[in-house]
Design a protein around this motif. Structure first.
Motif, PDB file in Angstrom:
ATOM      1  N   PRO A  34     -26.851 -17.852 -61.262  1.00  0.00           N
ATOM      2  CA  PRO A  34     -26.336 -19.087 -61.861  1.00  0.00           C
ATOM      3  C   PRO A  34     -24.811 -19.109 -61.877  1.00  0.00           C
ATOM      4  CG  PRO A  34     -27.066 -17.587 -63.577  1.00  0.00           C
ATOM      5  CD  PRO A  34     -27.424 -16.950 -62.263  1.00  0.00           C
ATOM      6  N   THR A  35     -24.248 -20.296 -61.656  1.00  0.00           N
ATOM      7  CA  THR A  35     -22.797 -20.441 -61.714  1.00  0.00           C
ATOM      8  C   THR A  35     -22.362 -21.278 -62.916  1.00  0.00           C
ATOM      9  OG1 THR A  35     -22.876 -22.384 -60.279  1.00  0.00           O
ATOM     10  CG2 THR A  35     -22.534 -20.224 -59.220  1.00  0.00           C
ATOM     11  N   ASN A  36     -23.349 -21.836 -63.637  1.00  0.00           N
ATOM     12  CA  ASN A  36     -23.031 -22.615 -64.832  1.00  0.00           C
ATOM     13  C   ASN A  36     -24.253 -22.646 -65.758  1.00  0.00           C
ATOM     14  OD1 ASN A  36     -24.792 -24.807 -63.975  1.00  0.00           O
ATOM     15  ND2 ASN A  36     -23.164 -25.399 -62.553  1.00  0.00           N
ATOM     16  N   GLU A  37     -24.083 -23.232 -66.937  1.00  0.00           N
ATOM     17  CA  GLU A  37     -25.155 -23.258 -67.929  1.00  0.00           C
ATOM     18  C   GLU A  37     -26.380 -24.052 -67.447  1.00  0.00           C
ATOM     19  OE1 GLU A  37     -23.789 -24.419 -71.802  1.00  0.00           O
ATOM     20  OE2 GLU A  37     -22.350 -22.768 -71.896  1.00  0.00           O
ATOM     21  N   ALA A  38     -26.156 -25.131 -66.717  1.00  0.00           N
ATOM     22  CA  ALA A  38     -27.282 -25.938 -66.232  1.00  0.00           C
ATOM     23  C   ALA A  38     -28.165 -25.135 -65.275  1.00  0.00           C
ATOM     24  CB  ALA A  38     -26.767 -27.208 -65.555  1.00  0.00           C
ATOM     25  N   GLU A  39     -27.547 -24.372 -64.381  1.00  0.00           N
ATOM     26  CA  GLU A  39     -28.328 -23.544 -63.454  1.00  0.00           C
ATOM     27  C   GLU A  39     -29.053 -22.427 -64.210  1.00  0.00           C
ATOM     28  OE1 GLU A  39     -25.676 -22.225 -60.371  1.00  0.00           O
ATOM     29  OE2 GLU A  39     -25.436 -24.257 -59.574  1.00  0.00           O
ATOM     30  N   ALA A  40     -28.397 -21.838 -65.207  1.00  0.00           N
ATOM     31  CA  ALA A  40     -29.038 -20.800 -66.015  1.00  0.00           C
ATOM     32  C   ALA A  40     -30.239 -21.371 -66.764  1.00  0.00           C
ATOM     33  CB  ALA A  40     -28.037 -20.196 -66.993  1.00  0.00           C
ATOM     34  N   LEU A  41     -30.115 -22.588 -67.269  1.00  0.00           N
ATOM     35  CA  LEU A  41     -31.221 -23.230 -67.977  1.00  0.00           C
ATOM     36  C   LEU A  41     -32.414 -23.443 -67.049  1.00  0.00           C
ATOM     37  CD1 LEU A  41     -32.262 -24.492 -70.577  1.00  0.00           C
ATOM     38  CD2 LEU A  41     -31.198 -26.643 -69.863  1.00  0.00           C
TER      39      LEU A  41
END
Length: 126
Positions: A34-41
């Motif tokens: 992930p490169t940001n919170e949206a991708e981690a989510l």
């Protein structure tokens, strides 16, 4: 061992509370990083029941920290707040920013879960 030798503040007759289990790595294989919170989510959603489903979480949240992202759930309030939980426990998912490793952590407050991650995480060999 006498009671005075035991640590913790357990009532007499009960064994001491065991320490938390170390974080558990998820299955091996190629992992998205992930490169940001949206991708981690999006990665974290794979490890929780669908939000709003019967018995599922009310919402999923992301806490970014230096090594990764912690994805954790909120649960609806119980119908009877005085009853013991139907499903005690639970876990959170930490996703490493460098290699996408997914690690399951106990359902601790975010700061405590991140501290545990720092203490026990070792990068995968993949």
């Amino acid at each position: 061992m006498t009671e005075s030798d035991q640590t913790g503040s357990q009532p007499p007759g009960l064994p001491p509370t065991p320490p938390p289990l170390p974080p558990e790595p998820a299955d091996a294989g190629p992992r998205p990083v992930p490169t940001n919170e949206a991708e981690a989510l999006e990665i974290g959603r794979q490890h929780f029941p669908e939000v709003g489903s019967p018995g599922g979480p009310a919402g999923l949240f992301v806490h970014e920290f230096d090594l990764g992202y912690l994805v954790f759930a909120s649960w609806p309030p119980p119908e009877d707040p005085t009853a013991p939980p139907a499903d005690p426990g639970g876990s959170q998912v930490a996703i490493n920013k460098t290699n996408g490793d997914v690690t399951f952590l106990p359902n601790f407050p975010p700061e405590a879960a991140v501290e545990l991650y720092h203490r026990f995480y070792r990068p995968s060999e993949a």
